[in-house]
Scaffold this motif. Structure first.
Motif, PDB file in Angstrom:
ATOM      1  N   GLU A 579      -1.868   2.993   3.167  1.00  0.00           N
ATOM      2  CA  GLU A 579      -2.482   1.804   3.739  1.00  0.00           C
ATOM      3  C   GLU A 579      -2.354   0.644   2.757  1.00  0.00           C
ATOM      4  O   GLU A 579      -2.691   0.777   1.577  1.00  0.00           O
ATOM      5  N   HIS A 580      -1.830  -0.480   3.265  1.00  0.00           N
ATOM      6  CA  HIS A 580      -1.683  -1.714   2.482  1.00  0.00           C
ATOM      7  C   HIS A 580      -0.842  -1.461   1.239  1.00  0.00           C
ATOM      8  O   HIS A 580      -1.103  -2.031   0.170  1.00  0.00           O
ATOM      9  N   GLY A 581       0.164  -0.611   1.392  1.00  0.00           N
ATOM     10  CA  GLY A 581       0.991  -0.239   0.246  1.00  0.00           C
ATOM     11  C   GLY A 581       2.289  -1.020   0.174  1.00  0.00           C
ATOM     12  O   GLY A 581       2.592  -1.874   1.021  1.00  0.00           O
ATOM     13  N   THR A 582       3.077  -0.714  -0.848  1.00  0.00           N
ATOM     14  CA  THR A 582       4.383  -1.350  -1.021  1.00  0.00           C
ATOM     15  C   THR A 582       5.454  -0.533  -0.304  1.00  0.00           C
ATOM     16  O   THR A 582       5.271   0.658  -0.028  1.00  0.00           O
ATOM     17  N   LEU A 583       6.581  -1.153  -0.041  1.00  0.00           N
ATOM     18  CA  LEU A 583       7.627  -0.538   0.780  1.00  0.00           C
ATOM     19  C   LEU A 583       8.084   0.817   0.252  1.00  0.00           C
ATOM     20  O   LEU A 583       8.199   1.783   1.007  1.00  0.00           O
ATOM     21  N   LEU A 584       8.328   0.915  -1.052  1.00  0.00           N
ATOM     22  CA  LEU A 584       8.908   2.140  -1.608  1.00  0.00           C
ATOM     23  C   LEU A 584       7.863   3.188  -1.974  1.00  0.00           C
ATOM     24  O   LEU A 584       8.232   4.322  -2.307  1.00  0.00           O
ATOM     25  N   GLY A 585       6.576   2.843  -1.916  1.00  0.00           N
ATOM     26  CA  GLY A 585       5.540   3.817  -2.272  1.00  0.00           C
ATOM     27  C   GLY A 585       5.627   5.101  -1.468  1.00  0.00           C
ATOM     28  O   GLY A 585       5.693   6.203  -2.041  1.00  0.00           O
ATOM     29  N   PRO A 586       5.653   5.037  -0.129  1.00  0.00           N
ATOM     30  CA  PRO A 586       5.769   6.263   0.668  1.00  0.00           C
ATOM     31  C   PRO A 586       7.101   6.985   0.461  1.00  0.00           C
ATOM     32  O   PRO A 586       7.155   8.212   0.549  1.00  0.00           O
ATOM     33  N   VAL A 587       8.173   6.232   0.203  1.00  0.00           N
ATOM     34  CA  VAL A 587       9.482   6.855  -0.006  1.00  0.00           C
ATOM     35  C   VAL A 587       9.444   7.744  -1.251  1.00  0.00           C
ATOM     36  O   VAL A 587       9.951   8.868  -1.253  1.00  0.00           O
ATOM     37  N   LYS A 588       8.815   7.242  -2.307  1.00  0.00           N
ATOM     38  CA  LYS A 588       8.733   8.010  -3.544  1.00  0.00           C
ATOM     39  C   LYS A 588       7.925   9.294  -3.356  1.00  0.00           C
ATOM     40  O   LYS A 588       8.266  10.340  -3.910  1.00  0.00           O
ATOM     41  N   ILE A 589       6.851   9.217  -2.576  1.00  0.00           N
ATOM     42  CA  ILE A 589       6.049  10.417  -2.329  1.00  0.00           C
ATOM     43  C   ILE A 589       6.852  11.443  -1.543  1.00  0.00           C
ATOM     44  O   ILE A 589       6.868  12.641  -1.882  1.00  0.00           O
ATOM     45  N   ALA A 590       7.550  10.994  -0.486  1.00  0.00           N
ATOM     46  CA  ALA A 590       8.386  11.918   0.295  1.00  0.00           C
ATOM     47  C   ALA A 590       9.489  12.508  -0.574  1.00  0.00           C
ATOM     48  O   ALA A 590       9.785  13.710  -0.496  1.00  0.00           O
ATOM     49  N   ARG A 591      10.091  11.672  -1.406  1.00  0.00           N
ATOM     50  CA  ARG A 591      11.147  12.161  -2.311  1.00  0.00           C
ATOM     51  C   ARG A 591      10.606  13.260  -3.225  1.00  0.00           C
ATOM     52  O   ARG A 591      11.251  14.309  -3.401  1.00  0.00           O
ATOM     53  N   ASP A 592       9.429  13.041  -3.786  1.00  0.00           N
ATOM     54  CA  ASP A 592       8.849  14.043  -4.691  1.00  0.00           C
ATOM     55  C   ASP A 592       8.495  15.330  -3.939  1.00  0.00           C
ATOM     56  O   ASP A 592       8.637  16.435  -4.476  1.00  0.00           O
ATOM     57  N   LEU A 593       8.043  15.190  -2.706  1.00  0.00           N
ATOM     58  CA  LEU A 593       7.743  16.377  -1.898  1.00  0.00           C
ATOM     59  C   LEU A 593       9.010  17.163  -1.593  1.00  0.00           C
ATOM     60  O   LEU A 593       9.035  18.396  -1.695  1.00  0.00           O
TER      61      LEU A 593
END
Length: 612
Positions: A579-593
């Motif tokens: 929520e209210h995050g930056t564009l690449l924040g979710p990408v990095k989490i998915a990448r780490d998962l």
């Protein structure tokens, strides 16, 4: 004369003796008959009555079944404790006995108030809890004073504990005391220490986890004090419930969110198993065992806490933004509204009706086809595509990809995503326009979806199969059946075009996720980024191309990512929302998962590209 008188007296004496003797014989015979009846005929009846006076029967609560992850790691377990119970029916003066108990063991003010209320209320036929978590010194004092405490019972009990605490609080859930209505209908629910599921798996699998009560027969003396335990029929422990979650991957997901409001879901595309399902912020589920204190509840429900009790993974409804564009592309391709060669020119804006609609890149992307429009997330391209396709076809494709409709997931309160249709708009007297359709084409407007549904969508696009999520793997020793994923019956060529665009999103310099791409021994991922506005944009704001980062935090767009990996043989799919995050924040989490899941798979099989 004297002889005659003596004769008469002897006759009278003889008659009296015979009467008395006969009476004695009759009385003795009656007593003998009654004794025979009591000793022989009614022996079993009086034996039962005598035993009832000397023996007290009581129910004992069952131990709740364990909840484990897919590898047997305990996510919800039981901690043994000793507790002091009081059976009111065994004491002639319950209030006096409770008063003596209060002088022997230290009690909290809440316990004292509860016992005082019970002492002045109606007699309870089930044991009541005096104190739990007894120490050895307290148990010794109670044993010494046991003769003066009729009805006292010292017994074993259990408390629920959660080794991973907040990390698994939302999917695993918590337990609560049964409400008074349920306890009135089912006596075992009124037993001290009995808990029922309040949320998550604890609630949905409560019937399997609960178990069956046992019975204890205590010998009691004339004063009601327990002398000894005669027999004990143990309670039957509830079934263990094994989940599909992987504790290690759950830690990775929760750790990556790091308390930021949002959710992360990881699914095994070959089975539908949910490997990780984290929601942040979270809470400590152990508080619910005895009732959440007021100060903790006030903290949880304060505005600054950001709703920690909400499971954002399954219950959070978000506008998907551009993460919805692969669904729109497939709907258009399958409907014949576009082909792989169809191109639209993006100048950075376009007019629809009386309103100007902008692309996120105000300078424009130039000429775009479906793959490049996904790669660079061109809004103008998808405005055109949405209007050509129509809202009803987009809604139908969303259902086909698992974005809407309720999945048969063994969790309570799973929210159902929503895509509008013309029928829905007509029923609400909404004058549906081309602009409304265009806005839905970039995942805004009325469209709202859950992170769980977005992960399912990614899994279905990556595999071409109708992957269905599941979270319960076993109950007891029984593997739970799960329907095999059938084909989506979509064109392989159309799926390949969308997958190409999603691959270029992450693995080419022009892709919106290039800065957080996966590099793990040749394994790559595919996906789609998204940002979704949370406030209505005025024409002035759009025209001046305002900077999201300059808005107050709560007004900034939500950031999303959906994707799958490895690229050539998708085994894992993920969806992340911050929520209210930056564009690449979710990408990095998915990448780490994905990196963690692929590494664990390599350790298990020696080859992360092993076929599903």
């Amino acid at each position: 004369m004297n002889a005659q008188r003596d004769k008469k007296q002897r006759a009278v004496f003889t008659r009296r003796a015979m009467i008395i003797g006969g009476s004695q014989v009759a009385l003795f015979s009656a007593l003998t008959a009654r004794l025979y009846e009591m000793e022989i005929v009614d022996h079993s009846r009086y034996s039962r009555l005598a035993r009832k006076n000397a023996v007290s029967e009581r129910l004992i609560a069952p131990e709740r079944g364990l909840i484990t992850d897919r590898n047997g790691i305990i996510l919800a377990g039981n901690r043994q404790q000793w507790q002091a119970l009081f059976l009111m029916t065994a004491a002639s003066d319950p209030a006096a006995t409770i008063a003596r108990l209060e002088r022997i063991v230290s009690l909290s003010p809440a316990d004292r108030a509860r016992l005082a209320k019970l002492a002045t209320g109606p007699i309870h036929f089930l044991p009541i809890l005096v104190k739990k978590d007894l120490g050895w010194d307290e148990m010794a004092r109670l044993e010494v004073h046991r003769p003066s405490l009729p009805g006292l019972i010292i017994d074993r009990g259990f408390r629920r504990f959660y080794p991973l605490g907040p990390l698994t609080a939302h999917p695993v859930g918590y337990v609560v005391r049964p409400d008074s209505a349920d306890a009135g209908r089912e006596p075992v629910l009124a037993l001290p220490g009995v808990r029922v599921g309040g949320s998550g798996i604890e609630k949905s699998a409560n019937a399997a986890l609960f178990g069956s009560p046992g019975i204890v027969e205590d010998e009691v003396d004339a004063g009601g004090a327990v002398v000894r335990v005669i027999t004990r029929r143990p309670a039957r422990e509830g079934h263990a419930v094994g989940l599909t979650l992987d504790a290690g991957l759950q830690r990775t997901a929760a750790g990556a969110l790091n308390g930021r409001p949002g959710a992360a879901v990881l699914i095994d595309t070959s089975t539908g198993d949910l490997l990780a399902m984290a929601s942040a912020p979270s809470f400590d589920p152990t508080w619910f065992d005895d009732g959440v204190p007021d100060h903790v509840w006030r903290r949880w429900t304060s505005k600054a806490a950001h709703h920690p009790l909400t499971d954002r993974a399954t219950g959070g409804l978000y506008a998907p933004g551009s993460s919805f564009k692969p669904t729109v592309a497939l709907a258009a391709l399958e409907a014949g509204a576009i082909t792989g060669d169809t191109r639209f020119f993006c100048s950075g804006h376009m007019k629809i009706g009386n309103r100007i609609f902008y692309c996120w890149l105000r300078s424009g992307h130039g000429s775009m086809d479906v793959a490049s429009a996904l790669q660079q997330s061109c809004d103008i391209f998808f405005y055109h595509v949405a209007m050509r396709t129509g809202i009803d076809r987009m809604a139908a494709m969303a259902r086909h990809l698992g974005l809407t409709g309720r999945e048969a997931l063994a969790l309570p309160n799973v929210a159902e995503g929503f895509i509008p249709t013309r029928r829905w708009a007509k029923q609400r007297q909404i004058d549906w326009t081309k602009g409304d359709t265009a806005v839905q084409g970039i995942g805004q407007g009325y469209t709202v979806l859950t992170p769980l549904a977005l992960a399912v969508m990614a899994a279905r696009i990556g595999t071409g199969r109708a992957v269905r999520p599941r979270i319960i793997r076993t109950v007891g020793a029984v593997e739970q059946t799960h329907p095999a994923a059938t084909t989506l019956s979509l064109s392989d060529r159309h799926l390949a075009l969308v997958r190409q665009g999603m691959a270029e999103v992450v693995n080419t310099p022009l892709g919106t996720a290039w800065g957080a791409r996966l590099a793990l021994r040749g394994a790559r991922m595919a996906g789609k980024t998204g940002t979704a506005q949370v406030i209505g944009e005025s024409a002035e704001m759009e025209a001046e191309n305002y900077n999201d980062a300059e808005l107050p935090w709560q007004d900034r767009p939500n950031a999303l990512f959906v994707g799958y990996a490895p690229l050539d043989r998708p085994r894992f799919a993920a969806a992340v929302v911050i929520e209210h995050g930056t564009l690449l924040g979710p990408v990095k989490i998915a990448r780490d998962l994905f990196a963690a899941a692929l590494s664990r798979r390599r350790l298990a099989y020696g080859d992360e590209s092993r076929p599903a």
